[in-house]
Design a protein around this motif. Structure first.
Motif, mmCIF file in Angstrom:
data_model
loop_
_atom_site.group_PDB
_atom_site.id
_atom_site.type_symbol
_atom_site.label_atom_id
_atom_site.label_comp_id
_atom_site.label_asym_id
_atom_site.label_seq_id
_atom_site.Cartn_x
_atom_site.Cartn_y
_atom_site.Cartn_z
ATOM 1 N N GLU A 169 0.858 -1.184 0.000
ATOM 2 C CA GLU A 169 0.000 0.000 0.000
ATOM 3 C C GLU A 169 0.892 1.231 0.000
ATOM 4 O O GLU A 169 1.783 1.351 0.842
ATOM 5 C CB GLU A 169 -0.903 -0.025 1.233
ATOM 6 C CG GLU A 169 -1.645 1.241 1.535
ATOM 7 C CD GLU A 169 -2.579 1.685 0.434
ATOM 8 O OE1 GLU A 169 -2.387 2.818 -0.068
ATOM 9 O OE2 GLU A 169 -3.481 0.919 0.056
ATOM 10 N N ASP A 170 0.660 2.158 -0.946
ATOM 11 C CA ASP A 170 1.526 3.331 -1.045
ATOM 12 C C ASP A 170 1.175 4.438 -0.056
ATOM 13 O O ASP A 170 2.000 5.299 0.211
ATOM 14 C CB ASP A 170 1.544 3.879 -2.479
ATOM 15 C CG ASP A 170 0.180 4.294 -2.983
ATOM 16 O OD1 ASP A 170 -0.807 3.590 -2.702
ATOM 17 O OD2 ASP A 170 0.097 5.327 -3.669
ATOM 18 N N ASN A 171 -0.015 4.425 0.518
ATOM 19 C CA ASN A 171 -0.394 5.425 1.515
ATOM 20 C C ASN A 171 0.165 4.979 2.872
ATOM 21 O O ASN A 171 -0.285 3.980 3.433
ATOM 22 C CB ASN A 171 -1.915 5.537 1.572
ATOM 23 C CG ASN A 171 -2.394 6.560 2.577
ATOM 24 O OD1 ASN A 171 -1.945 6.580 3.721
ATOM 25 N ND2 ASN A 171 -3.322 7.383 2.153
ATOM 26 N N ARG A 228 -0.077 5.985 6.000
ATOM 27 C CA ARG A 228 -0.992 5.862 7.144
ATOM 28 C C ARG A 228 -1.887 4.644 7.016
ATOM 29 O O ARG A 228 -2.095 3.906 7.973
ATOM 30 C CB ARG A 228 -1.846 7.125 7.282
ATOM 31 C CG ARG A 228 -1.071 8.290 7.879
ATOM 32 C CD ARG A 228 -1.978 9.423 8.198
ATOM 33 N NE ARG A 228 -2.813 9.069 9.359
ATOM 34 C CZ ARG A 228 -3.651 9.884 9.933
ATOM 35 N NH1 ARG A 228 -3.810 11.101 9.462
ATOM 36 N NH2 ARG A 228 -4.357 9.506 10.968
ATOM 37 N N LEU A 229 -2.438 4.436 5.825
ATOM 38 C CA LEU A 229 -3.294 3.280 5.602
ATOM 39 C C LEU A 229 -2.501 1.985 5.748
ATOM 40 O O LEU A 229 -2.963 1.015 6.357
ATOM 41 C CB LEU A 229 -3.958 3.363 4.224
ATOM 42 C CG LEU A 229 -4.895 2.218 3.849
ATOM 43 C CD1 LEU A 229 -5.997 2.027 4.887
ATOM 44 C CD2 LEU A 229 -5.501 2.484 2.471
ATOM 45 N N ARG A 230 -1.283 1.981 5.205
ATOM 46 C CA ARG A 230 -0.416 0.804 5.329
ATOM 47 C C ARG A 230 -0.153 0.491 6.800
ATOM 48 O O ARG A 230 -0.287 -0.657 7.237
ATOM 49 C CB ARG A 230 0.896 1.038 4.575
ATOM 50 C CG ARG A 230 1.836 -0.145 4.627
ATOM 51 C CD ARG A 230 3.062 0.048 3.749
ATOM 52 N NE ARG A 230 3.868 1.184 4.123
ATOM 53 C CZ ARG A 230 4.139 2.231 3.325
ATOM 54 N NH1 ARG A 230 3.668 2.293 2.099
ATOM 55 N NH2 ARG A 230 4.893 3.212 3.754
ATOM 56 N N ASP A 242 -2.786 -3.279 -2.989
ATOM 57 C CA ASP A 242 -3.483 -2.085 -3.480
ATOM 58 C C ASP A 242 -3.350 -2.068 -5.005
ATOM 59 O O ASP A 242 -2.298 -2.399 -5.545
ATOM 60 C CB ASP A 242 -2.831 -0.845 -2.865
ATOM 61 C CG ASP A 242 -3.435 0.460 -3.334
ATOM 62 O OD1 ASP A 242 -4.599 0.462 -3.788
ATOM 63 O OD2 ASP A 242 -2.746 1.496 -3.236
#
Length: 79
Positions: free
Chosen positions: A10-12, A14-16, A54
């Protein structure tokens, strides 16, 4: 029996981090990477049971990565 090893792509950041935190608290052994290149490095460094992928990644997109990983019958893939 050892914990399921899960790699989150996942590149985000915070989400990762949130996904990895959640999976670890569910009893999985989880780590996260931000793109296809880091995925390849992690795949060379360790064995993984499941990849959480993702689709909208920088560089190589998730669909291309999924196609590369699809032949691996020993690897679960969650998109």
């Amino acid at each position: 029996m050892s914990a399921i090893r899960c790699l989150v792509v996942e590149d985000n950041p915070r989400l990762r981090a949130d996904l990895v935190f959640y999976l670890v608290n569910c009893g999985l052994c989880a780590e996260g990477v931000g793109d296809g290149h880091q995925l390849d490095q992690a795949m060379n460094a360790a064995e993984w049971d499941v990849i959480v992928l993702d689709l909208g990644l920088p560089g190589e997109d998730g669909l291309s990565i999924a196609r590369r990983l699809a032949p691996r019958a020993d690897l679960g893939l969650v998109i």
